[in-house]
Every structure is written in C-alpha cells, then in structure tokens.
Design a protein around this motif. Structure first.
Motif, PDB file in Angstrom:
ATOM      1  N   ARG A 110      42.562 -43.062 -55.182  1.00 58.91           N
ATOM      2  CA  ARG A 110      43.827 -42.168 -54.605  1.00 58.91           C
ATOM      3  C   ARG A 110      43.575 -41.746 -52.864  1.00 58.91           C
ATOM      4  O   ARG A 110      44.150 -41.033 -52.479  1.00 58.91           O
ATOM      5  N   LYS A 111      42.931 -42.578 -52.166  1.00 58.39           N
ATOM      6  CA  LYS A 111      42.739 -42.480 -50.802  1.00 58.39           C
ATOM      7  C   LYS A 111      44.030 -42.358 -50.052  1.00 58.39           C
ATOM      8  O   LYS A 111      44.150 -41.569 -48.870  1.00 58.39           O
ATOM      9  N   SER A 112      45.054 -43.160 -50.482  1.00 57.83           N
ATOM     10  CA  SER A 112      46.086 -43.120 -49.721  1.00 57.83           C
ATOM     11  C   SER A 112      47.018 -41.927 -49.864  1.00 57.83           C
ATOM     12  O   SER A 112      47.848 -41.586 -49.088  1.00 57.83           O
ATOM     13  N   LEU A 113      46.724 -40.977 -50.761  1.00 56.99           N
ATOM     14  CA  LEU A 113      47.615 -39.597 -51.005  1.00 56.99           C
ATOM     15  C   LEU A 113      47.015 -38.847 -49.738  1.00 56.99           C
ATOM     16  O   LEU A 113      46.100 -38.524 -49.407  1.00 56.99           O
ATOM     17  N   ARG A 114      48.373 -38.153 -49.199  1.00 64.17           N
ATOM     18  CA  ARG A 114      47.891 -37.033 -48.377  1.00 64.17           C
ATOM     19  C   ARG A 114      48.779 -35.705 -48.661  1.00 64.17           C
ATOM     20  O   ARG A 114      48.641 -34.854 -47.980  1.00 64.17           O
ATOM     21  N   LEU A 115      49.775 -35.920 -49.818  1.00 59.69           N
ATOM     22  CA  LEU A 115      50.598 -34.736 -50.026  1.00 59.69           C
ATOM     23  C   LEU A 115      50.811 -34.944 -51.581  1.00 59.69           C
ATOM     24  O   LEU A 115      51.146 -35.713 -51.961  1.00 59.69           O
ATOM     25  N   LEU A 116      50.855 -33.513 -52.269  1.00 60.52           N
ATOM     26  CA  LEU A 116      51.033 -33.358 -53.732  1.00 60.52           C
ATOM     27  C   LEU A 116      52.286 -32.452 -53.814  1.00 60.52           C
ATOM     28  O   LEU A 116      52.102 -31.453 -52.747  1.00 60.52           O
ATOM     29  N   GLY A 117      52.804 -32.660 -54.785  1.00 57.20           N
ATOM     30  CA  GLY A 117      53.963 -31.706 -55.082  1.00 57.20           C
ATOM     31  C   GLY A 117      54.230 -31.298 -56.787  1.00 57.20           C
ATOM     32  O   GLY A 117      53.766 -32.420 -57.496  1.00 57.20           O
ATOM     33  N   THR A 118      54.766 -30.323 -57.099  1.00 58.35           N
ATOM     34  CA  THR A 118      54.998 -30.004 -58.401  1.00 58.35           C
ATOM     35  C   THR A 118      56.552 -29.246 -58.343  1.00 58.35           C
ATOM     36  O   THR A 118      56.880 -28.686 -57.483  1.00 58.35           O
ATOM     37  N   VAL A 119      56.982 -29.422 -59.437  1.00 55.69           N
ATOM     38  CA  VAL A 119      58.359 -28.865 -59.881  1.00 55.69           C
ATOM     39  C   VAL A 119      58.551 -28.797 -61.230  1.00 55.69           C
ATOM     40  O   VAL A 119      58.222 -29.571 -62.228  1.00 55.69           O
ATOM     41  N   GLY A 120      59.535 -27.894 -61.585  1.00 50.74           N
ATOM     42  CA  GLY A 120      59.929 -27.862 -63.247  1.00 50.74           C
ATOM     43  C   GLY A 120      59.520 -26.589 -63.863  1.00 50.74           C
ATOM     44  O   GLY A 120      60.396 -26.168 -64.743  1.00 50.74           O
ATOM     45  N   GLU A 121      58.376 -25.888 -63.849  1.00 55.46           N
ATOM     46  CA  GLU A 121      57.838 -24.868 -64.233  1.00 55.46           C
ATOM     47  C   GLU A 121      56.817 -24.250 -63.260  1.00 55.46           C
ATOM     48  O   GLU A 121      56.343 -24.773 -62.591  1.00 55.46           O
ATOM     49  N   PRO A 122      56.667 -22.907 -63.795  1.00 58.63           N
ATOM     50  CA  PRO A 122      55.482 -22.377 -63.178  1.00 58.63           C
ATOM     51  C   PRO A 122      54.298 -22.950 -63.139  1.00 58.63           C
ATOM     52  O   PRO A 122      53.811 -23.423 -64.432  1.00 58.63           O
ATOM     53  N   ILE A 123      53.430 -23.477 -62.059  1.00 61.25           N
ATOM     54  CA  ILE A 123      52.452 -24.172 -62.311  1.00 61.25           C
ATOM     55  C   ILE A 123      51.138 -23.041 -62.399  1.00 61.25           C
ATOM     56  O   ILE A 123      50.917 -22.229 -61.448  1.00 61.25           O
ATOM     57  N   ASN A 124      50.585 -23.003 -63.538  1.00 57.51           N
ATOM     58  CA  ASN A 124      49.517 -22.039 -63.905  1.00 57.51           C
ATOM     59  C   ASN A 124      48.381 -22.400 -62.792  1.00 57.51           C
ATOM     60  O   ASN A 124      48.140 -23.633 -62.500  1.00 57.51           O
ATOM     61  N   PRO A 125      47.464 -21.342 -62.004  1.00 53.80           N
ATOM     62  CA  PRO A 125      46.548 -21.522 -60.881  1.00 53.80           C
ATOM     63  C   PRO A 125      45.625 -22.646 -61.639  1.00 53.80           C
ATOM     64  O   PRO A 125      45.080 -23.323 -60.864  1.00 53.80           O
ATOM     65  N   GLU A 126      45.147 -22.569 -62.813  1.00 55.43           N
ATOM     66  CA  GLU A 126      44.126 -23.425 -63.377  1.00 55.43           C
ATOM     67  C   GLU A 126      44.689 -24.764 -63.252  1.00 55.43           C
ATOM     68  O   GLU A 126      43.759 -25.785 -62.763  1.00 55.43           O
ATOM     69  N   ALA A 127      45.952 -25.158 -63.497  1.00 56.45           N
ATOM     70  CA  ALA A 127      46.070 -26.635 -63.274  1.00 56.45           C
ATOM     71  C   ALA A 127      46.351 -27.079 -61.933  1.00 56.45           C
ATOM     72  O   ALA A 127      46.065 -27.921 -61.445  1.00 56.45           O
ATOM     73  N   TRP A 128      46.672 -25.840 -61.026  1.00 52.09           N
ATOM     74  CA  TRP A 128      46.857 -26.148 -59.609  1.00 52.09           C
ATOM     75  C   TRP A 128      45.704 -26.518 -59.079  1.00 52.09           C
ATOM     76  O   TRP A 128      45.633 -27.381 -58.191  1.00 52.09           O
ATOM     77  N   GLU A 129      44.686 -25.847 -59.220  1.00 54.80           N
ATOM     78  CA  GLU A 129      43.144 -25.981 -58.898  1.00 54.80           C
ATOM     79  C   GLU A 129      42.927 -27.224 -59.192  1.00 54.80           C
ATOM     80  O   GLU A 129      42.255 -27.981 -58.394  1.00 54.80           O
ATOM     81  N   TRP A 130      43.004 -27.812 -60.368  1.00 51.38           N
ATOM     82  CA  TRP A 130      42.538 -29.247 -60.903  1.00 51.38           C
ATOM     83  C   TRP A 130      43.243 -30.122 -60.128  1.00 51.38           C
ATOM     84  O   TRP A 130      42.694 -31.166 -59.433  1.00 51.38           O
ATOM     85  N   TYR A 131      44.553 -29.808 -60.118  1.00 50.00           N
ATOM     86  CA  TYR A 131      45.362 -31.014 -59.228  1.00 50.00           C
ATOM     87  C   TYR A 131      44.878 -31.165 -57.766  1.00 50.00           C
ATOM     88  O   TYR A 131      44.772 -32.149 -57.025  1.00 50.00           O
ATOM     89  N   TYR A 132      44.610 -30.005 -57.283  1.00 54.21           N
ATOM     90  CA  TYR A 132      44.122 -29.839 -55.567  1.00 54.21           C
ATOM     91  C   TYR A 132      42.719 -30.468 -55.623  1.00 54.21           C
ATOM     92  O   TYR A 132      42.479 -31.242 -54.718  1.00 54.21           O
ATOM     93  N   HIS A 133      41.708 -29.971 -56.478  1.00 54.69           N
ATOM     94  CA  HIS A 133      40.296 -30.550 -56.465  1.00 54.69           C
ATOM     95  C   HIS A 133      40.341 -31.833 -56.815  1.00 54.69           C
ATOM     96  O   HIS A 133      39.317 -32.595 -56.275  1.00 54.69           O
ATOM     97  N   ILE A 134      40.740 -32.139 -57.839  1.00 57.95           N
ATOM     98  CA  ILE A 134      40.126 -33.598 -58.605  1.00 57.95           C
ATOM     99  C   ILE A 134      41.309 -34.582 -58.274  1.00 57.95           C
ATOM    100  O   ILE A 134      40.693 -35.537 -57.764  1.00 57.95           O
ATOM    101  N   VAL A 135      42.500 -34.272 -58.087  1.00 57.68           N
ATOM    102  CA  VAL A 135      43.534 -35.400 -57.770  1.00 57.68           C
ATOM    103  C   VAL A 135      43.608 -35.654 -56.535  1.00 57.68           C
ATOM    104  O   VAL A 135      43.544 -36.729 -55.984  1.00 57.68           O
ATOM    105  N   GLY A 136      43.731 -34.423 -55.712  1.00 58.53           N
ATOM    106  CA  GLY A 136      43.891 -34.413 -54.192  1.00 58.53           C
ATOM    107  C   GLY A 136      42.602 -34.458 -53.564  1.00 58.53           C
ATOM    108  O   GLY A 136      42.454 -34.560 -52.180  1.00 58.53           O
ATOM    109  N   GLU A 137      41.366 -34.396 -54.255  1.00 60.19           N
ATOM    110  CA  GLU A 137      40.035 -34.350 -53.412  1.00 60.19           C
ATOM    111  C   GLU A 137      40.219 -33.175 -52.345  1.00 60.19           C
ATOM    112  O   GLU A 137      39.233 -33.445 -51.156  1.00 60.19           O
TER     113      GLU A 137
END
Ligand code: ATP
Ligand code: MG
Length: 646
Positions: free
Chosen positions: A374-401
């Motif tokens: 996932r080194k190529s990634l520089r930006l993440l986005g979400t849409v469709g429902e409220p994202i609960n902070p728990e999932a946000w943090e996981w997306y941010y820390h684990i997926v987006g490092e």
C-alpha cells in the motif's frame, strides 16, 4: 462523542495539495458571497462550451425550480473525451480489474473515445433519439462506462440499474421511465459466480412494451436466448457503426440521466440530473476533494449502479482527464486482501470506498491488510453512511499507515456530488465528522419547527441555496419532488439527515432524521450509539433503532453482529451496555440487545433501519418493500430471534 481527536493537516500534504487552508477560506468566501461569479468562472475552467451560457443560476426552491447555465450548449461526453485527445490521447482513461485477478485491461482516452463513438453511432442507427430513455443493466466492466457516455453523446437519457437488482426491480424502473432500449451483458461475474443479467432482462421485459431493442455485451460467453428483431450484439453493431459520431449539442439544462434511489427509505424515486451543472460540479469536487493531480491512479470502489459510480468513477474523473479504475469484483474474493492487492498491482494513489466495506474487512483483522504494501496510497475517502470513529481510526492507522488523510464525504443521489467534506490539504480531520462545506455549499441547521439555529447546535441539515448538481425533479412527478424535498421546510432543501455542528463549525451527520431516538425527552442519533457499540472488540457491526417504550416514550433497541468466532453471552450484553453508558451518558441505556448474524442491507451495503424499526416495534406484517435487500433471508432470522416480538 466523548473522545474527539483532531488530526491536523500534515505539512507535506498541505504543501503539495491543490488547495491549502488559506485558499479554501478565500475560495469558499467568494463562492458564498458571489455564487454567480464563482460558478461562471469554474464552468469555463472545468468544461468546454459550444455556446456560452447566459444566466448563471436561477432558482425558486419553493417550486423546486433550479437552473444553471441556461442557454449554454455543451456535451458531457465531449468534455470527458474529445477535448483530451490532443493532450492525453494515449494516456490510460480506464484501468479495468476483473473479478478474476488474472483479468485486467487498460483503455486509453483515444480508445475510449472510439468505443463511445461507435456505440453512439450504432444507437443512432437503431433509431434512438435525443431525450429517449435507455436502461443500462451491466456488470462493472468498461462497457458500462462506454454505454453511459454513448447515451450522453447522442443526448439519450440513461437510467443505470444496479446489476444486482432482481428482474422485478428492473421492470419497475424500466416502466417508470418508459425506456426504449436496454444495454446489458450476457452474464456478470462477482466473487467467482455468474450473474444471469440477460435472463433477468428477459424476465423484466415480459411487461415492458416500451423497449424496442436489447443490446447485449458478450462478456462471459455462455449461451443466451435470442429474440429476433429485438436483440443485437454489442460487438456486432459497434463493429458495423461509424467511428465518427458528432456529439449532440445539449442545452445545459437538458437531462443527462435518471437514477433511482436505492430505497433504504421507501419506494424508489427517479432522481433526474441535468447536463451543465452536474458536469461542472462532479469535475470540480473530484479534482479538489481527491486532490487529483497528473499521474495519480484513482480508484472508487462503488458500482456504476449507484450515484457514486456515476459521479466519481465516470463523469468527474473523465472530465478531469484522470485515470480511473473500474473493479468488477468484491472485496472478499479470492480472499479478503483483494482491495489491497489491487492497490499494489495498479499502484493506486487515491482510494475511495464505503464504511460498510471498511467494517467488513476490519472484521477479519489486520493480517490481510498488513501483508500488502500500500505504499502507493496517499489519500483515502469514504462515502455512504456515517463512519464510526473506530472504523475511521482503523482505516487511518492500519490501511493508510497514518500517511493518508481521509476525506469523509457527505452527499446523496439527490445532490449529484459531494457537499460536505474535508479538503486534504486544507482541513484538519476529526474521525467521524464530514467536516466542512465544499465551495458554494451553505448548510443550515434547523430545529423541528424549521427555524435556523446558529453556532454549535444539533438539528436538521438543510440548504436554502442550490449548487450546480442538485437534482432537477423526480422523473415524471414534479409534485413528488416538491413534497419530498421542499414542502417540509418551505424555502429549504430538506435532505432527511440530522446533524450536529460543533464549536469549530464542523458537521457531524447523526443519521436520518427519522433515526433520531427520543428517550425520556433526550434526543440522540442512532449513529452515536452505534459508534459506541463498535468500540467493543467483540463487535463487528451494530444497528440501533428506537421502539415504543411505555415509560421512556422510546427505548433503545440494538442489533449487534459479533466478530467471527465470538459468542453472544449475557455477560457481553452487560459489558456493551456499560460501554454505551460510559460513552454517551446514563440516558443511553440499551433496552434490548439482539445478537444477529447479519443485518438487512440494501444492495449498496446500507443498513435498512426501516425494517429493523418494524421488527423492534412488533410490526412484522408491515415490513414494506424488501425487494432491494441484498439478502432477504436475514430478515426472517431476525424475526425468529427477536426477544420482544409480540
Ligand atoms: P434512499 O434515498 O432510496 O432511501 P439512500 O438515501 O441510502 O437511499 P443515497 O442517496 O445513496 O441513497 O445515500 C444518501 C444518504 O447516505 C445520505 O442521506 C446519508 O444518510 C448517507 N450518507 C452518505 N454519505 C455519508 C457520510 N459521509 N456520512 C454520513 N452519512 C452519509
Ligand atoms: Mg436518500
């Protein structure tokens, strides 16, 4: 939420971004103070006009009257294709990643232009005229985008119906807009299984006399029945048709497409979008929100059957000359690393998905993510429902490092494009908040009487001025347009969502207004309670609804899906209750917790709370339309195990 973290914009993100904080403030101010001047400038920057427009905007929300750039002539397919040929004809427009990981393809702007032109000519040869409606019922293959663009090119109004919908749902939609043709494929492929698209079309067409022709893409190659006089092969008609297909000169307010809402709140409505304003707004939002720059590889995981696919796979990115990835498959096939494998394979830099997908992969732990680069990634986005902070943090820390800002984008089928969102180089992030309005968007918060509330507050999200891509009507039913969106609070567009505005002016979407629970006079959004529940390590997903309660007025009913392998005990129920009370306050005491193996979801992955409310209220005979559910069997399981059902 009791824990409110702030993530400032990292200096290196701000310095390379198209818009920094100062620029956002300056452009936002201008867009609100002088919307006509602002939109006129942007319309000339982002699009090519065959004939300049006259009046920039004209509206009367009480009448549902919204017009942008009237008199201006343009064509969306021209803006997406022709004008890029000189500068980027050989650049990849679409990267196709098949359901089968061994299948992929790259299509340049020149190739896409030719395919669209050939299909447009072939459709003209079949007698399809400007203003006629064409249904597109396709898998996630490049021909779906070609079909949309070919309609736009000849001025036919497309109505894309998600390929997962049943023949019945398809039939309703074809009938409602009296489509003259259907573009489909023999079969689709999802998660290794074939989807019989053409067979579904045949079933639907048994009662759709308006349809003259069916154009079928040979995708999987298995045999299909044939109706002489009605059926044509996509590859045959495009091979025979001219590669020269002059784009129709469309007025800015000519319709571009109809899209039926997904139905999480009731009977689907044919949301109608028009040409100029939609084209501009999807392009400008795509460029600035995703900070799209030359060389980026952009991937939105939505299906073209949803508005997100229309605006942010096809129209916005292609207008900007971007490289957009289309993925045919699902996140769990061949295994749950698929998203991240695709990102590595195509060196994706911008990734846009839905909270439901994030929660599903999160439920499988970090392993499947961490084994990819996932080194190529520089930006993440979400849409469709409220994202609960728990999932946000996981997306941010684990997926987006911790390297990639997350743009949590709030919008609707009706809004055509993103209205509330961070800009990655300009906006400090708060997990769970969609943050601030985009240019030209002026959100208001109303109390239940419809009075505007200032400053930090909680209430109903509404808008008293239009933005260019606002829907123009409900197809064939302007009265329904007015009564649904403009009658509740006259003078305002009523979006149906509640929100909170904090002391920094940030917006927090609390869910739909009818999802607000009133417990003994205390109002709370279901999203807040759900976010608290998901904090518990045993919980994969939660859906919360109110139900009639003799003493409190409304009680809180929580449907909870546990992580794989966890057992639902009374002890766990106690823990969950304690957690929610400590996060939100003692008033947020859960009256009922039902452990559920699955939740009823729309085909786009949204939880259908309407059904959960009915079950909780013991109204199981009145569940309403469940035809758009992804898995209807989930409902009978919930009913069987409902502890309060009378
Ligand atoms: P229907 O209108 O048919 O019931 P739907 O509202 O789910 O279906 P969409 O137009 O796709 O169909 O979804 C828009 C809704 O999704 C918004 O009104 C909002 O409730 C929710 N939503 C979308 N993005 C966000 C977000 N970033 N944060 C919170 N909620 C969001
Ligand atoms: Mg909606």
């Amino acid at each position: 939420m009791s824990t409110e973290k702030v993530y400032p914009v990292p200096a290196e993100v701000a310095s390379r971004a198209l818009i920094d904080e100062a620029k956002y403030k300056e452009m936002y101010k201008r867009s609100i103070e002088d919307p006509e001047g602002f939109w006129a400038e942007q319309a000339n920057e982002f699009m090519t006009w065959f004939k300049p427009f006259g009046k920039v905007m004209d509206y009367d929300l009480k009448k549902g009257h919204i017009r942008f750039f009237e008199g201006g002539k343009t064509n969306v397919s021209y803006n997406c294709l022709d004008r890029h040929l000189e500068t980027r004809g050989d650049q990849t427009a679409i990267i196709f990643e098949g359901d089968d990981p061994n299948v992929d393809a790259k299509i340049t702007y020149r190739e896409l232009h030719e395919q669209v032109s050939r299909l447009g000519s072939a459709m003209r040869d079949l007698g399809i005229k400007k203003g006629e409606r064409v249904c597109i019922y396709m898998p996630m293959i490049p021909e779906a985008a070609v079909a949309m663009l070919a309609c736009a090119r000849i001025g036919a109004i497309h109505s894309v119906v998600f390929g997962g919908f049943s023949p019945d749902a398809l039939k309703d939609r074809i009938q409602d807009s009296e489509c003259c043709a259907v573009i489909t494929a023999d079969f689709g492929k999802r998660g290794g299984k074939s989807v019989p698209l053409r067979a579904n079309v045949d079933k639907a067409l048994a009662s759709c006399p308006s349809v003259r022709n069916v154009i079928t893409v040979k995708h999987v190659g298995e045999e299909i029945p044939w109706v002489d006089g009605r059926d044509v092969w996509y590859h045959e008609i495009t091979a025979a048709a001219s590669a020269d297909c002059p784009p129709e000169e469309m007025d800015s307010e000519d319709p571009l497409f109809i899209l039926y809402t997904s139905g999480s709140t009731g009977k689907p409505k044919g949301v109608l979008h028009s040409t100029g304003g939609y084209n501009l707004f999807t392009a400008i939002t795509h460029k600035y929100i995703f900070d799209y720059q030359e060389g980026d590889v952009y991937w939105c995981t939505a299906d073209v059957g949803w508005v997100t696919g229309h605006s942010y796979i096809v129209y916005g990115p292609l207008t900007n000359g971007a490289t957009t990835l289309m993925f045919e498959g699902v996140p769990s096939y061949p295994d749950v690393s698929r998203f991240w494998q695709v990102i590595d394979k195509h060196q994706v830099t911008i990734f846009y998905t839905a909270p439901t997908a994030i929660r599903a992969v999160m439920g499988q732990g970090n392993g499947p993510v961490e084994k990819t680069s996932r080194k190529s990634l520089r930006l993440l986005g979400t849409v469709g429902e409220p994202i609960n902070p728990e999932a946000w943090e996981w997306y941010y820390h684990i997926v987006g490092e911790e390297r990639c800002p997350i743009v949590d984008t709030w919008w609707q089928t009706e809004t055509g494009g993103i209205l509330i969102t961070p800009l990655p180089g300009a906006t400090a992030l708060k997990p769970g908040s969609a943050t601030l309005p985009f240019f030209g968007v002026n959100p208001k918060v109303l109390d239940t009487e419809g009075k505007e509330i200032d400053g930090p507050c909680e209430g109903i999200l509404a808008f008293d001025t239009p933005w260019p891509s606002m829907m123009r009507t409900v197809y064939g039913d302007h009265d329904r347009f007015i009564s649904t969106y403009f009658a509740t609070y006259p003078g305002y567009y009523f979006c149906g969502d509640g929100c909170r505005r904090d002391e920094d002016g940030y917006y927090w979407i609390t869910g739909r207004v009818d999802d607000v629970i009133n417990v003994s006079g205390h109002r709370m959004g279901t999203a807040e309670v759900e976010s608290a529940l998901v904090l518990h390590e045993a919980v994969a997903e939660a859906a919360v609804v109110g139900y009639p309660h003799d003493i409190k007025g409304q009680g809180i009913y929580a449907y909870v899906t546990l992580m794989t392998g966890v057992e639902g005990t009374d002890e766990l129920k106690k823990e969950l209750n304690k957690l929610v009370r400590s996060e939100i306050g003692p008033i947020a005491s859960l009256d009922v917790i039902q452990f559920a193996p699955g939740l009823p979801k729309t085909r786009s992955g949204k939880i259908m709370r309407r059904i959960l409310r009915k079950i909780a209220a013991s109204e199981v005979d009145a569940l309403g339309d469940t035809s758009t559910l992804a898995d209807p069997s989930v409902v009978s399981d919930l009913i069987d195990h409902c502890p309060v059902l009378k």
